[in-house]
Design an enzyme around this catalytic site. Structure first.
Site, mmCIF file in Angstrom:
data_model
loop_
_atom_site.group_PDB
_atom_site.id
_atom_site.type_symbol
_atom_site.label_atom_id
_atom_site.label_comp_id
_atom_site.label_asym_id
_atom_site.label_seq_id
_atom_site.Cartn_x
_atom_site.Cartn_y
_atom_site.Cartn_z
ATOM 1 N N GLY A 170 -0.135 -7.509 -5.598
ATOM 2 C CA GLY A 170 0.924 -8.299 -6.227
ATOM 3 C C GLY A 170 2.072 -8.579 -5.279
ATOM 4 O O GLY A 170 2.483 -9.709 -5.099
ATOM 5 N N PHE A 171 2.662 -7.536 -4.701
ATOM 6 C CA PHE A 171 3.755 -7.638 -3.712
ATOM 7 C C PHE A 171 4.972 -8.357 -4.267
ATOM 8 O O PHE A 171 5.784 -8.875 -3.520
ATOM 9 C CB PHE A 171 3.276 -8.331 -2.436
ATOM 10 C CG PHE A 171 1.940 -7.856 -1.939
ATOM 11 C CD1 PHE A 171 1.774 -6.558 -1.504
ATOM 12 C CD2 PHE A 171 0.846 -8.698 -1.927
ATOM 13 C CE1 PHE A 171 0.539 -6.110 -1.061
ATOM 14 C CE2 PHE A 171 -0.398 -8.255 -1.494
ATOM 15 C CZ PHE A 171 -0.553 -6.958 -1.053
ATOM 16 N N GLY B 25 -3.221 -0.735 -6.670
ATOM 17 C CA GLY B 25 -3.833 -0.207 -5.469
ATOM 18 C C GLY B 25 -3.019 0.880 -4.804
ATOM 19 O O GLY B 25 -3.429 1.438 -3.790
ATOM 20 N N ARG C 97 10.285 13.607 -1.328
ATOM 21 C CA ARG C 97 9.036 14.349 -1.481
ATOM 22 C C ARG C 97 7.875 13.380 -1.649
ATOM 23 O O ARG C 97 7.971 12.398 -2.389
ATOM 24 C CB ARG C 97 9.119 15.268 -2.700
ATOM 25 C CG ARG C 97 7.975 16.271 -2.790
ATOM 26 C CD ARG C 97 8.159 17.178 -3.984
ATOM 27 N NE ARG C 97 7.179 18.257 -3.976
ATOM 28 C CZ ARG C 97 7.041 19.123 -4.973
ATOM 29 N NH1 ARG C 97 7.834 19.039 -6.033
ATOM 30 N NH2 ARG C 97 6.135 20.069 -4.912
ATOM 31 N N LYS D 209 -2.172 10.941 1.094
ATOM 32 C CA LYS D 209 -3.074 9.856 1.484
ATOM 33 C C LYS D 209 -2.559 8.499 0.993
ATOM 34 O O LYS D 209 -2.467 7.542 1.761
ATOM 35 C CB LYS D 209 -4.478 10.109 0.936
ATOM 36 C CG LYS D 209 -5.487 9.030 1.295
ATOM 37 C CD LYS D 209 -6.890 9.371 0.799
ATOM 38 C CE LYS D 209 -7.478 10.507 1.601
ATOM 39 N NZ LYS D 209 -8.899 10.757 1.251
ATOM 40 N N GLY E 179 10.467 6.891 -3.123
ATOM 41 C CA GLY E 179 9.738 5.633 -3.247
ATOM 42 C C GLY E 179 9.271 5.144 -1.900
ATOM 43 O O GLY E 179 10.037 5.166 -0.930
ATOM 44 N N VAL E 180 8.003 4.719 -1.822
ATOM 45 C CA VAL E 180 7.416 4.350 -0.524
ATOM 46 C C VAL E 180 6.873 2.925 -0.487
ATOM 47 O O VAL E 180 6.456 2.451 0.570
ATOM 48 C CB VAL E 180 6.291 5.329 -0.125
ATOM 49 C CG1 VAL E 180 6.803 6.746 -0.047
ATOM 50 C CG2 VAL E 180 5.114 5.250 -1.096
ATOM 51 N N GLY E 181 6.845 2.230 -1.604
ATOM 52 C CA GLY E 181 6.139 0.958 -1.645
ATOM 53 C C GLY E 181 6.701 -0.123 -0.748
ATOM 54 O O GLY E 181 5.960 -0.948 -0.228
ATOM 55 N N GLU E 182 8.023 -0.138 -0.557
ATOM 56 C CA GLU E 182 8.640 -1.268 0.132
ATOM 57 C C GLU E 182 9.339 -0.925 1.447
ATOM 58 O O GLU E 182 9.510 -1.799 2.295
ATOM 59 C CB GLU E 182 9.628 -1.957 -0.815
ATOM 60 C CG GLU E 182 8.921 -2.633 -1.979
ATOM 61 C CD GLU E 182 9.887 -3.108 -3.044
ATOM 62 O OE1 GLU E 182 10.205 -4.304 -3.061
ATOM 63 O OE2 GLU E 182 10.315 -2.275 -3.864
#
Length: 739
Positions: A251-252, A479, A630, A635, A703-706
């Site tokens: 999606g992004f 994903g 944290r 993975k 948070g790591v998505g962006e």
């Protein structure tokens, strides 16, 4: 969506471990169904007819030839389409109003607002028939003057108004005066082009009506907001709309909003009385789904001869559509990354007759860090200080713009660890001084930054007498491994094996989750999940006392009490409960805003090789070290960070949506002409994180998505400058700009 979790080695906490994604087998074997794959009886297919003008009015539309194609069920235009309710106006008190892609009443108006706007929908028994017939619809327009050239209209931009969600600007001291008085000063201009998401799964919707009840299978990043929006547009209660989205093929940000295809699939299904599938072509995605705004940016820095900043100015111009879109927080990181004595940031907007812009991975910071970090690198060369050392000299102890404490900030540690892993000490500082045979070699660094957010989430947790746990929440799986992470959290919170936890997600019939955006979904759900687990344990304690099973295992407690299961819930999806939850969230949001500056950050290290004859740029090595609090799953977190870096490499070296400045038409609406990285473009990416909890966040996660995409373009631009001596101010960095 229900998925049985695979057995894993047990013993000890599972949060932080590199556990395989629970949906991995379904996706790799083809068992996972995406929105265009659900088999429904009597299914019809739809295709769009797009406008060919950027602004005007339809004066005639000929559908006879299309209707005559064998298998065509209906040709819907503004002359015969069912009515729609208008899109709601945006309100910060009702966040679901943010989901409207545009304000247009599709097929309920003869007005055209952008080149590519759907002006007809053909419904047929087969997809081939629908697309053939769509090509036979002819439309005549009265055209109106339009404004579509961003570069030409930049001078007409107006200051962005501040809202509670996004300030338009900020200042500390007199940055312009400090710049003029600084011993060392630079004043630079940068540009970035329009970008499009190009998710692996193009947008698609399968819609079916049963009376006044609507079911949609849609690859959405915002299940609840989509349900609310569809209910409003079609005039039915929200309880009558079900949105099913167990799997989203990327999606992004492009699947946060509700775009024309989703609305028109439901409209066509209502008009024909049959289930309808509308799967956009790749070109159709470009024509009807918004992308990232282009930008122009000014970064001006004033410093002493030692490189300590006395002035930092960062201003931007971006665009919205007249029918929708919103500002990007391009200057966001510039309020937080450097301890300048005087700071001025200001965002400006211009409205154009183009499709609305929308969020794209790390909206604002991804392009803003490019300009800021290239400027910091240029200052390092001007004063003769190592680029990392310059950053450390200007690393703030508190938030520079307002003095608030950082909730968590370990950027110094990220740079120290990254420099060692990358071998920064081997770099010679002079541009053009490093070679490998005929290749010029360059090394560059940049800071990564993305704010940390959190929204309310509703969750239920059930513990059964057989020792299994069921977690239910209507969150999204694009994903990133959301179901796996929440299962890990629940397992540790309740002291059960990971394989005992089952997670249901991806359906609007489940407790309401916030959308997957802003890197906030994991923290938002974890907060409620942990609270629900604590509530459940208290229920078990009470049950144990009543049944005389104090000190026994939960399964024994339930067995002795003769109770099959115990359940706990956090959050309420009733109308009153949701309003109360929203008010509670807003109060916490305001308190946190006043007290803390919350963000993920990191250090990006890049090595490039440049062919001096052709200008070809190859990224040959990458190291990224991040402070993301944290880590729940080692993975999936590493995968998310690598994915952001890959997307940033594309932004830096290849990606560019070309808009005709005369007509507003996108000239490269396909993956044949819009270039994204392929495997051969990407080196091994070494990703590390400090794994130090943020005490103000659930489980300490940030948070790591962006954050992974931020700083990437800056690091590449800086490495290219180190290799060649040329500073590139306009993305993408293509070979013609280096020759």
């Amino acid at each position: 969506m229900t998925r049985t979790l695979p057995a894993t080695a047990t013993g000890g906490p599972v949060v932080g471990r590199p556990i395989d994604r629970v949906d991995g087998t379904a996706k790799t074997t083809g068992a996972a169904l995406f929105s265009a794959e659900y088999p429904l009886p009597d299914l019809a297919h739809a295709a769009l007819v797009h406008s060919t003008v950027s602004r005007g009015r339809i004066t005639a539309i000929e559908t006879g030839a299309a209707a005559a194609v064998p298998g065509v069920v209906a040709v819907l235009t503004h002359l015969n389409a069912p009515p729609l309710k208008p899109a709601p106006k945006v309100s910060p008190l009702n966040l679901s109003t943010l989901v409207s892609g545009t304000s247009v009443d599709y097929l309920n108006t003869d007005e055209v607002h952008w080149d590519g706007q759907p002006v007809a929908v053909v419904v047929a028994d087969t997809l081939d028939a629908a697309r053939e017939a769509a090509g036979l619809v002819t439309v005549t327009y009265e055209t109106f003057p339009s404004t579509v050239d961003f570069a030409a209209e930049e001078k007409h931009a107006k200051p962005q108004k501040s809202t509670m969600i996004m300030p338009g600007g900020a200042k500390k001291g007199d940055a312009e005066a400090a710049l003029a008085a600084a011993p060392v000063a630079l004043d630079l201009r940068f540009t970035t082009p329009t970008h499009h998401h190009n998710a692996l799964e193009p947008h698609a919707t399968t819609a079916a009506w049963d009376g006044d009840r609507l079911t949609v299978h849609d690859g959405t990043q915002s299940i609840d907001w989509l349900r609310t929006h569809l209910a409003l547009r079609f005039g039915v209660p929200a309880a009558n709309v079900r949105v099913i989205a167990p799997f989203v093929g990327g999606g992004f940000g492009g699947k946060v909003n509700v775009w024309p295809g989703t609305i028109l699939a439901a409209l066509a299904a209502r008009a024909t009385g049959r289930p309808v599938r509308l799967a956009l072509t790749r070109e159709g995605v470009y024509r009807t789904v918004g992308g990232r705004t282009p930008s122009t940016q000014r970064v001006a820095l004033g410093a002493g001869t030692d490189g300590r900043l006395t002035a930092l100015i960062h201003t931007s111009v971006t665009r919205t559509g007249r029918v929708g879109g919103g500002p990007e927080q391009v200057t966001s990181q510039s309020k937080h990354l450097y301890a300048a004595e005087n700071i001025l940031v200001q965002q400006n907007l211009v409205e154009l007759d183009l499709l609305s812009n929308t969020s794209m991975r790390a909206p604002g910071e991804s392009i803003g860090t490019y300009a800021l970090e290239a400027s910091i690198d240029e200052l390092a060369y001007r004063v003769g200080v190592d680029p990392i050392e310059l950053r450390m000299r200007n690393e703030p102890a508190v938030n520079p713009i307002d003095g608030k404490k950082f909730a968590h900030r370990m950027l110094r540690e990220a740079y120290a660890r990254g420099a060692e892993r990358f071998g920064w000490a081997d770099r010679t500082p002079e541009p053009g001084s490093m070679r490998d045979g005929r290749w010029l070699v360059g090394m560059g660094v940049a800071s990564a930054y993305h704010p940390s957010w959190q929204l309310p989430a509703s969750v239920t947790v059930r513990f059964s007498v057989d020792g299994t746990v069921l977690v239910r929440c209507g969150f999204h799986e694009m994903g990133m491994g959301g179901a796996t992470a929440q299962a890990q959290i629940a397992a540790d919170a309740l002291g059960v094996p990971f394989e005992a936890v089952r997670v249901e997600y991806g359906d609007s019939t489940l407790p309401v989750s916030p959308g997957a955006g802003g890197s906030m979904q994991t923290a938002s759900i974890a907060n409620s999940l942990l609270a629900a687990c604590e509530k459940l344990k208290r229920e078990l304690d009470t049950l144990a006392k009543r049944s005389g099973a104090t000190g026994m295992s939960p399964t024994t407690i339930l067995a002795k009490a003769g109770v099959p299961s115990v359940e706990a819930a956090v959050g309420s999806d009733t109308r009153f409960g949701r309003v109360a939850g929203q008010l509670k969230f807003m109060a916490k949001f305001v308190r946190d805003q006043r007290r803390w500056m919350k963000a993920a950050c990191g250090a990006q290290f890049c090595e490039v090789r440049v062919d001096p004859d052709t200008g070809e740029v190859r990224v040959s090595r990458w190291v990224g070290v991040f402070d993301v609090g944290r880590v729940i799953n080692a993975k999936t977190a590493a995968s998310q960070l690598r994915g952001g870096i890959v997307m940033g490499i594309g932004m830096a070296l290849a990606e560019e949506t070309l808009v005709d400045p005369r007509t507003g038409r996108i000239m490269n609406p396909s993956l044949a002409e819009y270039h994204v990285p392929v495997h051969a473009d990407i080196p091994p990416i070494d990703v590390g994180y400090l794994d130090d909890p943020d005490p103000t966040m659930p489980l300490g996660l940030i948070g790591v998505g962006e954050v992974g995409i931020t700083g990437v373009a800056g690091a590449i631009a800086n490495a290219v400058h180190h290799a060649t001596g040329k500073r590139i101010y306009d993305l993408p960095i293509t070979l013609d700009k280096l020759l």
